[in-house]
Design a protein around this motif. Structure first.
Motif, PDB file in Angstrom:
ATOM      1  N   SER A 159       0.825  -1.344   0.040  1.00 49.96           N
ATOM      2  CA  SER A 159       0.035  -0.267   0.084  1.00 49.96           C
ATOM      3  C   SER A 159       0.707   1.253  -0.118  1.00 49.96           C
ATOM      4  CB  SER A 159      -0.689  -0.010   1.400  1.00 49.96           C
ATOM      5  OG  SER A 159      -0.153  -0.007   2.344  1.00 49.96           O
ATOM      6  N   GLU A 182      -1.379  -4.354  -1.103  1.00 52.62           N
ATOM      7  CA  GLU A 182      -2.685  -3.601  -1.550  1.00 52.62           C
ATOM      8  C   GLU A 182      -2.973  -4.397  -2.631  1.00 52.62           C
ATOM      9  OE1 GLU A 182      -2.648   0.843  -2.985  1.00 52.62           O
ATOM     10  OE2 GLU A 182      -1.744  -0.183  -4.222  1.00 52.62           O
ATOM     11  N   LYS A 183      -2.121  -4.946  -3.609  1.00 56.23           N
ATOM     12  CA  LYS A 183      -2.649  -5.677  -4.768  1.00 56.23           C
ATOM     13  C   LYS A 183      -1.640  -6.833  -5.128  1.00 56.23           C
ATOM     14  CE  LYS A 183      -3.146  -4.688  -9.733  1.00 56.23           C
ATOM     15  NZ  LYS A 183      -3.240  -3.851 -10.964  1.00 56.23           N
ATOM     16  N   GLU A 184      -2.544  -7.992  -5.382  1.00 54.94           N
ATOM     17  CA  GLU A 184      -1.712  -9.145  -6.053  1.00 54.94           C
ATOM     18  C   GLU A 184      -1.089  -8.937  -7.381  1.00 54.94           C
ATOM     19  OE1 GLU A 184      -2.480 -13.524  -6.966  1.00 54.94           O
ATOM     20  OE2 GLU A 184      -2.921 -12.967  -4.977  1.00 54.94           O
TER      21      GLU A 184
END
Length: 340
Positions: A202, A209-211
């Motif tokens: 993040s 936050e994001k794969e």
């Protein structure tokens, strides 16, 4: 007469930072690294930075890792920090984390593979670590499968533990860190049922936050580098303390697709008795060298576990770990030379 104003008092963390930065010494001529041997710090003690990672701050490198010193308080899990300007001579800075059971994990809890990122927006150093141990109500096993997060204002100060969690709801055992050429930060984590994942942190680095991708190979000890337009990832098979043939794959983007995995060394050598923990890219005036950082674990005498650092043969989608020998590194030019 104008009386000069006194200097503002420095905090202990600031003093530690200055002490380590100065103590790291000026970058000198090419320095020799001896893989597999005892690696004494400035005190003459073997470096305790197992399962570790490197963070570069200005001209100084900071090496963080598990402190498994024989005289540690057994109630604590400790992380040590060392500084250097030549990657060969290391100054002990601090036990930056001395953690008693922070969340009632139980007697069998472990802290492994600490990795530190610097967040320029928040001006915080953020440490990720593998937190594990028996699930609640159990007495053995690795059921927790979480990451822990701690923060500090300086790289070598006392880190404050914040929390633990499962990234994006997934199990997380061995972790690795990656900072891309654009400065974006990623966590690599082993999700035992599925493989291992690469995920972006993040903006404040305090969570995931994001794969970016799931690589469906059952591997741990994940290490990643971006070199000449390709991403190279290394992983180790799930054999616990026992070494095994580490393997690599490549992709043009973190999202994949990833190539088939291949051995980084002759498989009968079991990666020369080591396990991957990081790939460190050193860019100089003449070339860029990628260093394989591995741990030679000694489970019965963990404080005596050694390190295997070697310059990789890398490029055009190929990666090879040479046989360990003494070698020299010139940080200014980025050139590495293996001794015959």
């Amino acid at each position: 007469m104008k009386i000069p104003r006194p200097f503002a008092p420095m905090t202990l963390s600031a003093l530690l930072f200055l002490f380590c930065l100065l103590g790291a010494g000026a970058m000198a001529a090419p320095q020799t690294i001896k893989p597999g041997e005892l690696w004494p710090d400035d005190r003459g003690k073997h470096v305790q930075a197992h399962g570790g990672g490197i963070l570069k701050v200005g001209p100084a490198y900071y090496w963080f890792g598990e402190d498994r010193s024989q005289d540690n308080d057994r109630r604590l899990r400790c992380v040590a920090c060392y500084s250097s300007r030549d990657l060969a001579h290391w100054k002990f800075c601090n036990q930056v984390l001395k953690l008693a059971d922070p969340e009632n994990f139980g007697r069998g809890w472990v802290l492994e593979r600490p990795k530190v990122f610097y967040n320029a927006a928040t001006r915080k150093y953020v440490m990720y670590m593998h937190i594990d141990g028996p699930s609640p109500g159990e007495f053995r096993g690795y059921g927790l499968a979480r990451v822990g997060v701690a923060v500090c204002d300086t790289p070598e100060g006392d880190y404050k533990y914040l929390k633990s969690f499962r990234p994006l709801g997934h199990e997380s055992r061995d972790i690795g860190q990656f900072i891309d050429d654009d400065g974006s930060a990623y966590l690599i984590f082993e999700d035992r049922p599925y493989g291992f994942r690469i995920a972006r942190l993040s903006p404040d680095y305090l969570t995931v936050e994001k794969e970016m991708c799931l690589i469906p190979e059952h591997m741990e000890g994940g290490a990643l580098v971006h070199y000449q337009g390709l991403y190279y990832v290394i992983g180790s098979a799930l054999t616990g303390w026992r070494p095994n043939p580490n393997k690599y794959a490549t992709a043009k983007s973190l999202e994949g697709p990833w190539s088939a995995f291949k051995d980084i060394a002759p498989p009968e050598t079991n990666t020369y008795g080591s396990q991957s923990t990081m790939m460190l890219k050193v860019a100089g005036t003449k070339r860029t060298t990628v260093i394989f950082m591995g741990d030679i674990w000694r489970p019965r005498t963990q404080w005596d576990s050694r390190y295997l650092w070697m310059p990789l043969e890398i490029g055009d989608g190929k990666l090879r770990l040479p046989e360990p020998k003494e070698w020299t590194l010139d940080l200014a030019t980025g050139e590495a030379a293996i001794h015959n």
